[in-house]
Design a protein around this motif. Structure first.
Motif, short mmCIF file in Angstrom:
data_model
loop_
_atom_site.label_atom_id
_atom_site.label_comp_id
_atom_site.label_asym_id
_atom_site.label_seq_id
_atom_site.Cartn_x
_atom_site.Cartn_y
_atom_site.Cartn_z
N GLY A 56 0.69 -1.24 0.02
CA GLY A 56 0.04 0.01 0.00
C GLY A 56 1.00 1.14 0.23
O GLY A 56 0.39 2.36 -0.55
N GLU A 59 2.03 2.14 -3.32
CA GLU A 59 1.08 2.36 -4.22
C GLU A 59 0.66 3.92 -4.11
O GLU A 59 0.41 4.71 -5.03
CB GLU A 59 -0.25 1.60 -3.64
N LYS A 219 -4.92 1.24 -11.25
CA LYS A 219 -5.71 0.14 -10.38
C LYS A 219 -7.28 0.77 -10.06
O LYS A 219 -8.16 -0.24 -10.02
CB LYS A 219 -4.91 0.44 -9.09
N VAL A 282 -7.41 -9.94 -2.67
CA VAL A 282 -6.33 -9.40 -3.28
C VAL A 282 -5.40 -9.07 -2.21
O VAL A 282 -5.76 -8.24 -1.32
CB VAL A 282 -6.50 -8.10 -4.15
N SER A 283 -4.22 -9.68 -2.06
CA SER A 283 -3.19 -9.36 -0.90
C SER A 283 -1.96 -9.62 -1.44
O SER A 283 -1.70 -10.77 -2.22
CB SER A 283 -4.01 -10.19 0.32
N ARG A 284 -1.18 -9.15 -0.57
CA ARG A 284 0.23 -9.52 -0.63
C ARG A 284 0.43 -11.05 0.00
O ARG A 284 -0.51 -11.24 0.78
CB ARG A 284 1.29 -8.71 0.23
N LYS A 289 -3.01 -11.48 6.24
CA LYS A 289 -4.03 -11.52 5.39
C LYS A 289 -4.80 -12.65 5.37
O LYS A 289 -5.73 -12.83 4.74
CB LYS A 289 -3.47 -11.28 3.97
N GLY A 314 -2.28 -12.55 -5.48
CA GLY A 314 -1.12 -11.53 -5.08
C GLY A 314 -0.12 -11.42 -5.96
O GLY A 314 -0.35 -12.19 -7.18
N PRO A 315 0.91 -10.75 -5.51
CA PRO A 315 1.91 -10.23 -6.53
C PRO A 315 2.95 -11.49 -6.58
O PRO A 315 3.04 -12.41 -5.78
CB PRO A 315 2.70 -9.14 -5.88
N LEU A 353 0.34 -12.40 -9.70
CA LEU A 353 0.44 -11.62 -11.01
C LEU A 353 1.53 -11.21 -11.23
O LEU A 353 2.47 -10.87 -10.41
CB LEU A 353 -0.66 -10.33 -10.43
N ASN A 361 0.40 -4.52 -13.93
CA ASN A 361 -0.38 -5.49 -12.66
C ASN A 361 -1.48 -4.75 -12.03
O ASN A 361 -2.23 -5.55 -11.68
CB ASN A 361 0.97 -5.56 -11.56
N VAL A 365 -5.45 -6.13 -11.33
CA VAL A 365 -6.14 -5.97 -10.08
C VAL A 365 -7.31 -5.50 -10.20
O VAL A 365 -8.48 -5.60 -9.87
CB VAL A 365 -5.40 -5.27 -9.02
N GLU A 382 -4.43 -5.58 9.97
CA GLU A 382 -4.58 -4.56 8.77
C GLU A 382 -4.28 -2.95 9.25
O GLU A 382 -5.20 -2.44 10.15
CB GLU A 382 -5.90 -4.62 8.12
N GLY A 385 -5.70 -0.93 4.87
CA GLY A 385 -6.52 -2.04 3.83
C GLY A 385 -6.98 -1.10 2.74
O GLY A 385 -8.04 -0.96 2.48
N LEU A 386 -6.00 -0.73 1.99
CA LEU A 386 -6.23 -0.04 0.87
C LEU A 386 -6.99 -0.70 -0.31
O LEU A 386 -8.27 -0.29 -0.97
CB LEU A 386 -4.87 0.13 -0.22
N GLU A 390 -10.25 0.35 -2.58
CA GLU A 390 -10.40 -0.09 -3.92
C GLU A 390 -11.58 -0.66 -4.37
O GLU A 390 -12.16 -0.20 -5.41
CB GLU A 390 -9.10 -0.74 -4.14
N1 UDP Z 1 -1.35 -4.97 -4.60
C1 UDP Z 1 -1.22 -4.98 -5.93
N2 UDP Z 1 -0.87 -6.29 -6.66
C2 UDP Z 1 -1.08 -7.46 -5.95
C3 UDP Z 1 -1.18 -7.46 -4.67
C4 UDP Z 1 -1.73 -6.20 -4.09
O1 UDP Z 1 -1.03 -4.13 -6.39
O2 UDP Z 1 -0.76 -8.48 -6.62
C5 UDP Z 1 -2.22 -3.83 -4.13
C6 UDP Z 1 -3.50 -3.62 -3.75
O3 UDP Z 1 -4.19 -3.59 -4.56
C7 UDP Z 1 -3.10 -2.45 -2.74
C8 UDP Z 1 -1.85 -2.69 -2.11
O4 UDP Z 1 -1.07 -3.55 -2.87
O5 UDP Z 1 -2.95 -1.22 -3.28
C9 UDP Z 1 -2.04 -3.47 -0.78
O6 UDP Z 1 -2.43 -2.39 0.29
P1 UDP Z 1 -3.12 -2.76 1.66
O7 UDP Z 1 -3.13 -1.32 2.33
O8 UDP Z 1 -4.24 -3.42 1.33
O9 UDP Z 1 -1.97 -3.58 2.28
P2 UDP Z 1 -0.51 -3.70 2.56
O10 UDP Z 1 -0.05 -4.66 1.49
O11 UDP Z 1 -0.01 -2.28 2.55
O12 UDP Z 1 -0.35 -4.45 3.93
#
Ligand code: UDP
Length: 489
Positions: A56, A59, A219, A282-284, A289, A314-315, A353, A361, A365, A382, A385-386, A390
């Motif tokens: 986040g 981002e 995004k 969607v999460s890291r 998470k 996730g990424p 992803l 990417n 998402v 959290e 929780g962007l 989103e």
């Molecule tokens: N995200 C992304 N690609 C992915 C997984 C996550 O761009 O494959 C982005 C998601 O859309 C969000 C950010 O990573 O913008 C995660 O921010 P969040 O505040 O939800 O959690 P953090 O990862 O900072 O704990």
């Protein structure tokens, strides 16, 4: 070896906000920018965090700094290049700040040495580059140890903490104690919500700024149904019926055209079809998470009562240097998927992803979030929780844990559903309820979007950061005025 790496910042057009926030608020924003620019008088605003990709903070920085540059501010973005022991310690601190033990090791002298050997060098490196009149904003625990070196140059230093916990216990206090000596030397500290503020910090230096999203980023920008289908097909995430006829295009941040070309990696029993009902998280790849809980709760409580599909995305873990646990957590999720009964495997899609082109990417998402019938954020901790904001911006009904900053975003039963983070049955019931009541889901989605429009767009954060800067330089205004954007505006 330099410890800081500069991240290029593309200037973004602030003018695009006029149609988003209306003429009056846009004029006010421009006036604030003009005042801030006058005060800064050509000096630079430095920002340091621990990664330019994934998560986040990266981002938000890409957007907020881009617009500030577009408004004529000399923004700089540096990333601290740690080594393995450093990131092991900072991940431990991150977990501890969220109340989790993480790797279970102590924050002792050895940990401090691993931490300071990097932050001291980074602090000295930055101190060599800033000049009086500049301002420095340091993000998260990874950078706190830089504060003493930079303070010696005599420039204002702000520490921005993006993580926190509603009620701090022993583990969290231990992490505060580790960082406190550095943080107290900052001129201001920024937290995402009141509950996250540490004790023993000076109230007069403490401000609250909630995170925010960029409505125009790859995004979050509007996508047509054709773009959603085209992007998902191009990424290999959904059969498109025909052969790659969809429109996989999106607009890049600088408004130039982009197209999704790289494929995601998917563990699945069968590909998603256009008429499948989709539940998405969607999460890291992070245990906080709760990927295993999301899969388990879906299989045990949703699947027996409906025909929906779970997509957990996730990424790619290759890309993210500051998160040593990512690989492990992805492996755990893959093992969990592999151990599912064959029927359940047909309904679960575990996606990683591509992260080579971050805007590509982001577009994937975006398409996944727009494709989803219900979006889940079942984290056990959290900061904000962007992903929730989103999803809400896309008018999706969200089921999320009643924790942290998620509670500031979702009003339970109105702009989404909040459930106990540990209660898999409640999560399943809330998802089923929304799937069974499309009208209720649509109404909640609309209200969710309005909530983000009112409180969680980047324009609000920008006003607050400018107010904070003015306060640091002029000494005028109170922390409460910075913290309350409505009062300030
Ligand atoms: N995200 C992304 N690609 C992915 C997984 C996550 O761009 O494959 C982005 C998601 O859309 C969000 C950010 O990573 O913008 C995660 O921010 P969040 O505040 O939800 O959690 P953090 O990862 O900072 O704990």
């Amino acid at each position: 070896m330099p410890v800081l790496t500069s991240v290029p910042i593309a200037a973004l057009p602030v003018e695009r906000f006029e149609s988003l926030i209306g003429e009056r608020d846009y004029r006010r924003l421009m006036e604030r920018f003009a005042r801030g620019r006058d005060l800064l008088d050509g000096h630079a605003m430095w920002q340091v965090n621990s990664t330019s990709r994934g998560g986040g903070v990266a981002e938000m920085l890409a957007s907020l700094l881009g617009y500030a540059r577009g408004a004529g501010v000399d923004e700089r973005w540096e990333v601290i290049e740690g080594n393995e022991p450093f990131f092991a310690v900072t991940k431990r601190i991150h977990n501890n700040l969220h109340g989790a033990v993480g790797d279970g090791l102590p924050l002792d002298d050895e940990a401090r040495e691993a931490y300071e050997s990097v932050t001291r060098a980074a602090g000295a490196e930055l101190a060599n580059r800033v000049v009086p009149g500049d301002v420095v904003l340091l993000h998260d625990p990874q950078t706190a140890g830089m504060i003493p070196a930079i303070k010696q140059v005599g420039v204002p230093v702000v520490w921005r903490c993006h993580v926190g916990i509603d009620t701090a216990g022993e583990i969290t206090r231990r992490a505060w104690a580790f960082l406190r000596g550095y943080v107290q030397q900052a001129d201001a500290y920024v937290f995402s919500r009141r509950q996250y503020v540490w004790n023993e910090l000076e109230p007069d230096k403490t401000v609250l700024i909630a995170p925010s999203i960029d409505a125009y980023s790859a995004k979050n920008q509007e996508l047509s149904d054709g773009q959603v289908t085209g992007i998902l097909a191009a990424a290999g995430l959904q059969q498109d019926g025909a052969t790659r006829t969809g429109d996989a295009s999106f607009a890049r941040m600088d408004a130039s055209p982009g197209r999704v070309e790289r494929r995601a990696e998917v563990d699945e029993g069968r590909p998603l079809r256009p008429d499948d009902v989709v539940v998405l998280q969607v999460s890291r790849w992070d245990r906080l998470k709760d990927p295993l809980g999301v899969i388990d709760g879906f299989v045990r409580h949703v699947l027996p009562r409906c025909d929906a599909h779970l997509v957990y995305a996730g990424p790619s873990v290759e890309a993210i240097a500051d998160d040593p646990e990512g690989r492990e957590v992805l492996a755990e999720a893959k093992a969990c998927f592999a151990a599912l009964p064959a029927k359940a495997r047909e309904h679960v899609h575990l996606v990683t992803l591509p992260m080579i082109d971050l805007e590509e990417n982001a577009a994937i998402v975006n398409a996944l979030q727009r494709r989803a019938d219900v979006i889940v954020q079942k984290s056990t901790a959290e900061g904000f929780g962007l992903t929730v904001a989103e999803a809400m911006w896309k008018a999706r009904p969200v089921v999320a844990s009643r924790i942290g900053g998620i509670q500031d975003q979702i009003e339970d039963g109105r702009s989404g559903r909040l459930v106990d983070a540990q209660d898999l049955a409640a999560y399943g019931d809330a998802v089923l309820d929304l799937l069974a009541n499309p009208e209720l889901a649509a109404t909640m989605g609309k209200q969710a979007r309005q909530r983000v429009q009112n409180g969680f767009l980047g324009t609000r954060s920008m006003l607050q950061y400018i107010a904070l800067y003015e306060r640091l330089v002029t000494g005028k205004g109170s922390p409460a005025e910075v913290s309350d954007p409505s009062g300030y505006a």
